[in-house]
Design an enzyme around this catalytic site. Structure first.
Site, short mmCIF file in Angstrom:
data_model
loop_
_atom_site.label_atom_id
_atom_site.label_comp_id
_atom_site.label_asym_id
_atom_site.label_seq_id
_atom_site.Cartn_x
_atom_site.Cartn_y
_atom_site.Cartn_z
N ASP A 1 0.82 -1.20 0.00
CA ASP A 1 0.00 0.00 0.00
C ASP A 1 0.86 1.26 0.00
OD1 ASP A 1 -2.61 1.38 0.49
OD2 ASP A 1 -1.62 1.93 2.37
N GLU B 1 1.24 -0.51 -5.16
CA GLU B 1 0.27 0.56 -5.42
C GLU B 1 1.09 1.85 -5.43
OE1 GLU B 1 -3.12 3.43 -3.73
OE2 GLU B 1 -1.76 2.38 -2.40
#
Length: 632
Positions: free
Chosen positions: A309, A362
């Site tokens: 993330d 990401e």
């Protein structure tokens, strides 16, 4: 008991931790049920507690076994780690650490290495030892021999608590597995499952990095869910959050009274936007902690991939900061060199240790080489979310069709940089929250056009180079935004439009997986040929996908409300082409009026750079896929 006051732990055991090379730290720190010689020729079983707190004056373990009053830990010489062995304790023991800081004040902390925790809002750590016996050998062996880039990957992203509210890991092992298998996805991606106190954070504010959330059951229940997914042929990706952690006073922050896991300087150690601390990636013990955590999920839970993330927030020292709020690196630049080294380390280590694992970034900027190998100067990820494709294509479908011709490049631009990274195309939870609206509500006009456009859009997405990810609820056109506190609106899948979309997703997945031309050469320019990139006037895109083995699938998508009849296209070979998908079919709640009666014939007249020509019908706000079947 001599050295056994430390439960068998020695300073030598901790050397790797201090030099950044201990990648299985969970075996040493935390709580462990151990059996030791008792000094009288017998054996003693109990729990060893060990915690890193180098700047503490003293450390106690408190728990239900001592009425939360405290048993002293001893400092393992030269290690900064405090440890003790308490005979007679076992699994299920509740505990925390009480730490006396340098200024004489006391703080209570949960165990950073706890492998199980009380259910929020309670937060005590729990002694836990897994007894799970896996039954996924066949899956794990196949994974080790896999080549993810050349294989199909369609990912169903979900938040476990909001998929069907109130379900446990064991419930989901039945219901989720059967649903995902029916829908045909190759993988699920769980939003973070590590323990987190605040449910609306969706797991992105982690307080127990080694502790699967107890909201849905015990750690072995999660192992069972993953095992069942593997036995059904479904891979498991999990979101991993090494970018930041919350400031809850009982968790990692200022753990021994000093900035231990985080940078002390707020210009380096805090995300002001998020109210969180940033890990100190240059500290060896922090590197050991985080790389061990990544390996822990792979080794102990058979996770097949980690989606990392907020990578951009790790890469840049000035991420979301004004001038003067950040500290340049040693060369005066904005790159976080420690974080870059750490990401290279964790990717290299996991790919070496866990064959077939997938590391996904990401990453929302154009940082170069995210998916290039470390030895070639890259970060070493396997895939990167294609945020540019996502932003552009969502902007396009939100336009009224009459304006789409002027923004045609929003759909073609992604091919300009397609081969710069190994991409995954995400329509994730981030796109259907915080006022952005659900996918069905992004599309203008009436319901017929909304659902037809969505069917065309997902067909365009599934045939575009790159792997795919879609968030739960999108597959049946849920109208409200995602809300973690309630279930998806499953009942609407019985209704017109919603049910048709859900059936289309199943056929997209099954057709995609059955046709290597749609995935085998995602990262190779020879896997894609434009038929027509420039038909802006008719809001239409056409291309052919190839697998290098003589198989071809032509994909034509019409984003205008006017049908295309006798639409001329070029094809790579003359002969019969079978219509394997038509998003206007009645089964998908389409009109059924615009198709090619199951096949078309291409003749050997050259068309642009193709040797063959065909005429096809493309439905309004619709898409067709044609597969080459036989020569003339």
């Amino acid at each position: 008991m001599g050295h056994d006051q430390f439960g068998g732990l020695t300073g030598r055991d901790l050397e790797g931790f201090h030099n950044g090379g201990d990648t299985e730290l969970w075996r040493r720190l935390g709580s462990h049920v151990v059996t030791l010689p008792d000094g009288a020729g017998g054996q003693a079983t109990g729990v060893r507690f060990a915690v890193w707190a180098p700047n503490a004056r003293s450390v106690q373990v408190i728990g239900d076994f001592n009425w939360w009053t405290g048993d002293a830990l001893q400092l393992v010489p030269g290690s900064g780690v405090w440890a003790t062995f308490i005979e007679g304790l076992g699994e299920g023991t509740l505990y925390k650490f009480r730490i006396e800081t340098a200024d004489g004040s006391w703080v209570e902390k949960v165990d950073p290495m706890a492998r199980f925790s009380e259910q929020a809002p309670a937060n005590a750590s729990i002694v836990y030892e897994s007894r799970y016996v896996w039954s996924d050998d066949e899956w794990m062996q196949a994974r080790a021999a896999s080549a993810a880039h050349a294989e199909p990957m369609s990912v169903y992203e979900l938040h476990l608590g909001g998929w069907r509210r109130g379900k446990s890991y064991l419930d989901l092992a039945e219901e989720l597995v059967s649903y995902v298998k029916w829908q045909g996805y190759t993988h699920v991606e769980f939003m973070p499952l590590a323990e987190h106190p605040f449910e609306p954070s969706w797991g992105y504010q982690v307080t127990g990095y080694f502790s699967p959330t107890s909201r849905f059951g015990k750690p072995d229940d999660l192992r069972y869910l993953i095992d069942r997914l593997h036995q059904a042929g479904i891979g498991v990706i999990m979101d991993w959050v090494p970018g930041h952690f919350p400031k809850d006073e009982w968790a990692l922050g200022r753990f021994d009274g000093t900035a231990l896991y985080e940078h002390a300087d707020p210009r380096q150690g805090e995300h002001m936007d998020w109210g969180t601390y940033i890990f100190n990636y240059g500290r060896n013990e922090v590197k050991s902690f985080l790389v061990s955590n990544a390996l822990y999920w792979a080794k102990e839970f058979h996770i097949d991939g980690l989606r990392v993330d907020a990578v951009a927030s790790m890469l840049y020292l000035d991420y979301s900061r004004e001038e003067g709020q950040w500290v340049p690196n040693e060369f005066g630049g904005r790159e976080n060199l420690d974080a870059i080294d750490f990401l290279r380390y964790v990717n290299t280590h996991l790919y070496e240790r866990e064959p077939g694992i997938i590391m996904i970034a990401e990453e929302s900027t154009s940082f170069p080489g995210v998916t290039k190998p470390v030895h070639a100067g890259g970060l070493g990820f396997g895939f990167k979310w294609n945020m540019g494709w996502m932003n552009d294509s969502l902007r396009y479908v939100q336009l009224d069709p009459v304006y789409r011709q002027y923004e045609h490049n929003l759909l073609t631009f992604a091919m300009v940089y397609q081969y710069s990274e190994n991409f995954l195309l995400p329509i994730s939870h981030d796109e259907v929250v915080h006022g952005k609206g659900s996918m069905v509500n992004k599309v203008p006009q009436d319901d017929w056009r909304k659902f037809a456009t969505l069917r065309a859009f997902y067909s365009y997405m599934w045939s575009f180079p790159g792997k795919q990810l879609v968030f739960m609820g999108c597959e049946f056109g849920q109208r409200p935004e995602f809300n973690e506190s309630i279930s998806l609106e499953w009942w609407v899948s019985e209704l017109w439009g919603h049910g048709g979309l859900q059936r289309l997703f199943r056929d997209l997945n099954l057709t995609y997986r059955a046709n290597p031309a749609l995935y085998a050469l995602d990262n190779d320019p020879s896997g894609f040929s434009w038929i027509n990139a420039d038909d802006a006037a008719r809001n239409t895109l056409a291309w052919v996908r190839h697998d290098g083995q003589g198989n071809h699938v032509a994909c034509i998508t019409n984003f205008s409300p006017e049908p295309l009849t006798d639409y001329e296209i070029g094809l790579p070979t003359p002969g019969d082409w079978e219509e394997i998908l038509n998003t206007d079919a009645p089964i998908y709640d389409g009109s059924g009026e615009f198709g090619n009666l199951g096949r078309i014939v291409a003749d050997d007249r050259p068309w642009s750079h193709f040797p063959a020509t065909a005429r096809v019908t493309v439905p309004p706000l619709g898409s067709i896929w044609l597969r080459y079947s036989t020569a003339p």
